[in-house]
Every structure is written in structure tokens, then in C-alpha cells.
Design an enzyme around this catalytic site. Structure first.
Site, PDB file in Angstrom:
ATOM      1  N   GLY A  89       0.841  -1.202   0.000  1.00  0.00           N
ATOM      2  CA  GLY A  89       0.000   0.000   0.000  1.00  0.00           C
ATOM      3  C   GLY A  89       0.865   1.236   0.000  1.00  0.00           C
ATOM      4  O   GLY A  89       2.100   1.153   0.005  1.00  0.00           O
ATOM      5  N   GLY A  91       2.787   3.377   1.537  1.00  0.00           N
ATOM      6  CA  GLY A  91       3.416   3.407   2.855  1.00  0.00           C
ATOM      7  C   GLY A  91       3.992   4.771   3.192  1.00  0.00           C
ATOM      8  O   GLY A  91       4.345   5.037   4.335  1.00  0.00           O
ATOM      9  N   LYS A 107       4.747  12.181  -1.984  1.00  0.00           N
ATOM     10  CA  LYS A 107       5.512  10.992  -1.578  1.00  0.00           C
ATOM     11  C   LYS A 107       6.505  11.420  -0.506  1.00  0.00           C
ATOM     12  O   LYS A 107       7.311  12.326  -0.739  1.00  0.00           O
ATOM     13  CB  LYS A 107       6.240  10.423  -2.796  1.00  0.00           C
ATOM     14  CG  LYS A 107       6.946   9.107  -2.545  1.00  0.00           C
ATOM     15  CD  LYS A 107       7.337   8.484  -3.869  1.00  0.00           C
ATOM     16  CE  LYS A 107       8.184   7.241  -3.705  1.00  0.00           C
ATOM     17  NZ  LYS A 107       8.541   6.673  -5.012  1.00  0.00           N
ATOM     18  N   ASP A 119       9.458   4.309   7.563  1.00  0.00           N
ATOM     19  CA  ASP A 119       9.255   5.513   8.371  1.00  0.00           C
ATOM     20  C   ASP A 119       8.341   6.530   7.691  1.00  0.00           C
ATOM     21  O   ASP A 119       8.144   7.635   8.191  1.00  0.00           O
ATOM     22  CB  ASP A 119      10.611   6.161   8.700  1.00  0.00           C
ATOM     23  CG  ASP A 119      11.416   6.465   7.448  1.00  0.00           C
ATOM     24  OD1 ASP A 119      10.863   6.336   6.335  1.00  0.00           O
ATOM     25  OD2 ASP A 119      12.595   6.828   7.581  1.00  0.00           O
ATOM     26  N   ARG A 171       3.817  14.154  -6.887  1.00  0.00           N
ATOM     27  CA  ARG A 171       3.715  13.452  -8.164  1.00  0.00           C
ATOM     28  C   ARG A 171       2.282  13.566  -8.665  1.00  0.00           C
ATOM     29  O   ARG A 171       1.348  13.682  -7.859  1.00  0.00           O
ATOM     30  CB  ARG A 171       4.023  11.966  -8.032  1.00  0.00           C
ATOM     31  CG  ARG A 171       5.057  11.585  -7.011  1.00  0.00           C
ATOM     32  CD  ARG A 171       5.462  10.141  -7.166  1.00  0.00           C
ATOM     33  NE  ARG A 171       4.582   9.165  -6.528  1.00  0.00           N
ATOM     34  CZ  ARG A 171       4.813   7.863  -6.528  1.00  0.00           C
ATOM     35  NH1 ARG A 171       5.834   7.373  -7.180  1.00  0.00           N
ATOM     36  NH2 ARG A 171       3.994   7.026  -5.910  1.00  0.00           N
ATOM     37  N   ARG A 178      -2.484   0.122  -9.651  1.00  0.00           N
ATOM     38  CA  ARG A 178      -1.427  -0.794 -10.070  1.00  0.00           C
ATOM     39  C   ARG A 178      -2.005  -2.199 -10.256  1.00  0.00           C
ATOM     40  O   ARG A 178      -3.096  -2.481  -9.762  1.00  0.00           O
ATOM     41  CB  ARG A 178      -0.368  -0.899  -8.963  1.00  0.00           C
ATOM     42  CG  ARG A 178       0.251   0.418  -8.587  1.00  0.00           C
ATOM     43  CD  ARG A 178       0.159   0.666  -7.076  1.00  0.00           C
ATOM     44  NE  ARG A 178       0.449   2.070  -6.775  1.00  0.00           N
ATOM     45  CZ  ARG A 178       1.674   2.560  -6.675  1.00  0.00           C
ATOM     46  NH1 ARG A 178       2.703   1.761  -6.785  1.00  0.00           N
ATOM     47  NH2 ARG A 178       1.866   3.846  -6.465  1.00  0.00           N
ATOM     48  N   ASP A 248       3.409  -4.367  -7.902  1.00  0.00           N
ATOM     49  CA  ASP A 248       2.890  -3.169  -7.222  1.00  0.00           C
ATOM     50  C   ASP A 248       3.484  -1.895  -7.819  1.00  0.00           C
ATOM     51  O   ASP A 248       3.012  -0.801  -7.525  1.00  0.00           O
ATOM     52  CB  ASP A 248       3.180  -3.224  -5.714  1.00  0.00           C
ATOM     53  CG  ASP A 248       4.632  -3.501  -5.403  1.00  0.00           C
ATOM     54  OD1 ASP A 248       5.097  -4.599  -5.744  1.00  0.00           O
ATOM     55  OD2 ASP A 248       5.306  -2.625  -4.838  1.00  0.00           O
ATOM     56  N   ASN A 249       4.502  -2.044  -8.649  1.00  0.00           N
ATOM     57  CA  ASN A 249       5.077  -0.871  -9.330  1.00  0.00           C
ATOM     58  C   ASN A 249       4.695  -0.872 -10.802  1.00  0.00           C
ATOM     59  O   ASN A 249       5.393  -0.302 -11.630  1.00  0.00           O
ATOM     60  CB  ASN A 249       6.610  -0.893  -9.200  1.00  0.00           C
ATOM     61  CG  ASN A 249       7.064  -0.564  -7.793  1.00  0.00           C
ATOM     62  OD1 ASN A 249       6.334   0.073  -7.039  1.00  0.00           O
ATOM     63  ND2 ASN A 249       8.255  -0.996  -7.432  1.00  0.00           N
TER      64      ASN A 249
END
Ligand code: AMP
Ligand code: MG
Length: 484
Positions: A89, A91, A107, A119, A171, A178, A248-249
Site C-alpha cells: 500500500g 506506505g 511521496k 518511516d 507526483r 497498479r 505493485d510498481n
């Protein structure tokens, strides 16, 4: 429009509330503007002056929300290096909403429900790389997400062996869905309903002409296959390596997304691996179309509740042939030739070229740029001077000259074709590293200059002639770590 006139829209909250998290960004301390992108401003109708204001910094930093903005992060799953991870997800990415159909996402905006051990931050180095490269890809005509701006800060994060300053890049994309999003939805309790809803959402975002078609989910898949074949051909043609082609990318809209340890290869190496963690070369340069096919087959199976999988798999048989056709067409252009004038689109000539470039150890994109301005076959020195070994290329030039003669193609005709596709500048990792080193000292000028070069790669940039030649040998084809 001024920044305060931009109204964002959020369209994700119709999904089951377990499929996203509504949350506020966690702002960075003492944010500083590194760069903003006028082309991206134009896309969302934002005036440039607004980008010089404190409000703009607060907007990127997430300390002030735009009207209509209801920030959220999305859940997804994914196959990472071939292994299924059921829950990933956003993150560290937070979606702010959309304007002009561009979905804005920051991001590095802090922890989310999907941060796992991370983090929630993105360091300056990786944000600069994403910011510049998405613009470079766009300028080469390669479908990609874009980037509006980047900020630096006095917040620090630990990466590998040191503390690095944290950054946020805003972005923008027509879609952030995805393959991995479908993989997560397929494993939910109400999977059929959720998959249908997601497929409708993707169709509306990325394939609107299919909205009223019969078998629209299957057609969505076919269109994605076509777009991905084109995308892989473009990556291969320009020597781009994504580095982490996990599902996922992998965009459902056929875009290049998630810029991590990518590279434009320096000297040509067919099995080049740009990601240090990719020990087996799963995502090597040469493997990219095959991995894309693998990812699409994963998607086909993921769609089994809403599509006839056999039909999807049948269509997958067209993927590699489609890829090869487009690749040959593009490579012919890079050589100034017309693919349709040869029975096999000059396949033999191109295969011979690939082998010769590798043996010659020559900078891949520089070769095409120098070829564009070659004045005569009698003097190849402007090209061969850049090769470590000249013999393989000399032999290839004999074949090339013959094809040119067979096709009655003149230097002038070839130059006209090549000028449009062979840029003088390709953004390579060592250039980005120069900009990153300076940025770490608080000097963001090279980030801004590289942005101009990335957006105008065919133009002259006299101050930066040094970037229009071979990459220094000790900086060529280096691997990057995934840490970002
Ligand atoms: P990537 O390989 O960069 O696409 O990241 C894979 C997954 O890890 C995604 O779900 C990211 O959101 C997550 N991730 C990467 N870096 C961080 C970070 N510093 N904090 C939280 N999540 C992260
Ligand atoms: Mg990712």
C-alpha cells in the site's frame, strides 16, 4: 489559477473503507522549495507565481490542505521479485485529490496504515531522482507519471549508513492504480464486487472509450497489454531500466511509475542490472519485456472472477510479437531507416547492432546521437572515437551502409528522421548524483538545470556540454540500492 483557486476532487471513497485510509499528512520541519515544474503547473492550470509562495510550500508539505482535498492512502498487494506479498500500500504516499484529471500525490508525507517497517519518509536523493526522471521520460514521449514540485527540509531519516534530509515530491498521474491493487482486491471478502468496482474505476480513468462496451473488463486488459508492449519497447529502445518491476510498481494505465533504482544504461550491456538487490537479474535490461509479460499474466489470473481468463491468456500470445514490432519500428527510426521498406523490419541489422554495441563498449545513447550527425561513411571517427573497441562497429557499418543503399536512403533523409528521436542529452545516474551532491550542500541549482535539460533533451545546453558525451568509465553502469 492561483493556488487558492485550485479545488481538488476526491473519487476514491466509494470503495469499501477497508481499501484505503483517510489520514492527514505529517509535515516536515522547515520545508524549503527545491524546484517546481512549469510544465506540470500548466497541466493543472496553476500559475507560476503561486509556486514561489509560502502557501505553496505548505501545500506540498501537507500542512495546509486545498479546498476539497481529503487525503487518503490506498492499499495494494504485489509480487515482489516473484513472491506474493498480500498487503502493501501507500506506505509513504498520500493522495490529495485530483484536478484536470491529474491525481496529486505527495511521496514522503509520513506514516500511513501501510507503512509496515518503513518511516513514511523519502530522502532528498530519491525524490530528486523521481522528480527529474519522470520529466525526462515524458520528453522522450514515454508514458509516465509527472512531478509538480519537490521540497527539502530539516527533518532527517536514517538510511543505510547515515542520516539524510527528508523531502517530499508531489507526483501527478492520470491513475495510481497498479496491478497490485487488483491483487489486493481479489483477496477481499467481497472480491467480485470489489474487482468490478475497481475495473470500472480504471476504465473511467484510463480507458474511457470502453465504458459502454460489452466485455469491457477483458477489453481493459487487452488495452493494457497493448500499452505495456509499447512501453517496454520504448524502455528498451532508449536503454531504460526500471529496476523494480514488481507488480505493485506496474501501472494499470500502462505508465512508467515508481522511480527507484532505475537507470538509463551508459555503455551498452544486454544483461545490465541496475538494482543492487536484484542478484539474479530478474529485472535486467534484457528481461524487461519478459517480466512485463509475467506481470500481465499475474493480472490475468487476478481477474478470473470478472473475466474469461482463457481469453486473456490467449491475448497474451500477442504481447511479445507486439513488443517486437514496436521495438523494431522505433529502432529503425533511431537508425534513420524506414522499417516498412524491409521484409523483416531490418531485424538482422538491429540484432547485429546490439551485438556490436556491446562488443564495442560504447555509450548507448551517444552512439545514436553521433550517428544522427554522421557526415559520411568514409569518416566514422566521430563515432568510433567513443568506442573502446572499434572493429565490431566498423563491421556493422558495412551492413548499415548496404541497407541504406538498398533503401535508397540519403544522409539527409536519415538525419531528418533521427533528429526527432535521438536526443543530445539523456539523464544518466552520474548527472543526477552531481545534482544530489550539490543539493545536500543546500545548492539546488543543478536540480533546476537538469530539469530544463530533461525537458528539452534535443536542445543545446552550452553550459552542460560535458553531459553530452560518454559517461566517465568509473561511473558507468553502476548499480543502485533500493534504499530511498
Ligand atoms: P517500492 O519498492 O519503493 O515500490 O516500495 C514497496 C513498498 O514499500 C510500498 O508499499 C511502499 O509504500 C513501501 N515503502 C517504501 N519505502 C517506505 C518508507 N520509507 N516508509 C514506508 N513505506 C515504504
Ligand atoms: Mg512502489
Amino acid at each position: 489559477m492561483k493556488l487558492n483557486e485550485i479545488k481538488l476532487e476526491v473519487d476514491y471513497f466509494d470503495f469499501d473503507k477497508n481499501l484505503y485510509q483517510e489520514l492527514k499528512p505529517s509535515p516536515l520541519t522547515n520545508p524549503k522549495l527545491v524546484s517546481y515544474n512549469k510544465q506540470a503547473c500548466n497541466l493543472i492550470g496553476l500559475d507560476y507565481e503561486s509556486c514561489e509562495t509560502k502557501e505553496f510550500l505548505d501545500f506540498i508539505n501537507g500542512s495546509k490542505l486545498q479546498e476539497g482535498s481529503k487525503p487518503y492512502s490506498m492499499v495494494y498487494a504485489g509480487h515482489q521479485f516473484g513472491y506474493f506479498v498480500p498487503k502493501l500500500g501507500d506506505g509513504r504516499a498520500i493522495n490529495l485529490g485530483s484536478v484536470n484529471d491529474w491525481h496529486l500525490q505527495t511521496k514522503g508525507s509520513g506514516l500511513t496504515r501501510y507503512s509496515r517497517q518503513g518511516d513514511g519518509r523519502a530522502v532528498l536523493r530519491s525524490s530528486i531522482r523521481e522528480y527529474i526522471m519522470s520529466e525526462a521520460m515524458h520528453s522522450l514521449g514515454i508514458a509516465t507519471t509527472r512531478a509538480l514540485a519537490i521540497i527539502d527540509s530539516d527533518t532527517f531519516a536514517h538510511r543505510e549508513w547515515e542520516e539524510e534530509s527528508c523531502s517530499i515530491v508531489l507526483r501527478m498521474s492520470p491513475s495510481w492504480i497498479r496491478i497490485g491493487t487488483f491483487e489486493f482486491f481479489a483477496n477481499t471478502k467481497d472480491s467480485k464486487k470489489n474487482l468490478e468496482q475497481l475495473a470500472n474505476y480504471v476504465i473511467k480513468q484510463s480507458y474511457p472509450s470502453l465504458q459502454n462496451e460489452k466485455n469491457k473488463y477483458e477489453k481493459m486488459f487487452y488495452s493494457l497489454v497493448d500499452r505495456t508492449a509499447l512501453l517496454m519497447a520504448q524502455w528498451q529502445t532508449y536503454g531504460f531500466m526500471h529496476g523494480v518491476m514488481n507488480t505493485d510498481n506496474f501501472s494499470m494505465a500502462g505508465l512508467t511509475i515508481d522511480y527507484g533504482p532505475y537507470a538509463f544504461m551508459d555503455y551498452f550491456e544486454k544483461n545490465c542490472i541496475c538494482n543492487h538487490t536484484d542478484v539474479e537479474g530478474r529485472y535486467s535490461y534484457n528481461n524487461q519485456p519478459y517480466v512485463a509479460r509475467w506481470n500481465l499474466i499475474v493480472l490475468a489470473h487476478t481477474l478470473k472472477e470478472i473475466c474469461d481468463v482463457d481469453k486473456l491468456l490467449e491475448y497474451m500470445k500477442t504481447f511479445l510479437p507486439q513488443h517486437e514490432n514496436v521495438y523494431l519500428e522505433l529502432m529503425n527510426k533511431r537508425l534513420g531507416l524506414d522499417a516498412t521498406k524491409s521484409g523483416n523490419s531490418n531485424l538482422d541489422l538491429i540484432l547485429e547492432l546490439i551485438g556490436s554495441l556491446e562488443s564495442a563498449k560504447i555509450d548507448y545513447n551517444l552512439f545514436f546521437y553521433k550517428l544522427t550527425y554522421l557526415e559520411s561513411f568514409d569518416d566514422l571517427s566521430t563515432i568510433l572515437n567513443h568506442a573502446v573497441f572499434t572493429e565490431p562497429l566498423r563491421n556493422w557499418f558495412d551492413s548499415y551502409k548496404k541497407v541504406c543503399e538498398d533503401q535508397n536512403s540519403t544522409i539527409k533523409q536519415r538525419n531528418k528522421i533521427m533528429k526527432k528521436v535521438n536526443p543530445k542529452y539523456i539523464i544518466k545516474n552520474y548527472m543526477l548524483q552531481d545534482a544530489i551532491t550539490l543539493a545536500h550542500e543546500g545548492d539546488y541549482s543543478l536540480v533546476n538545470d537538469l530539469l530544463v535539460i530533461a525537458q528539452n533533451p534535443f536542445a543545446e545546453h552550452t553550459k552542460y556540454e560535458k553531459y553530452a558525451t560518454s559517461t566517465p568509465v568509473n561511473l558507468s553502469n553502476l548499480q543502485l540500492s533500493c534504499s530511498s
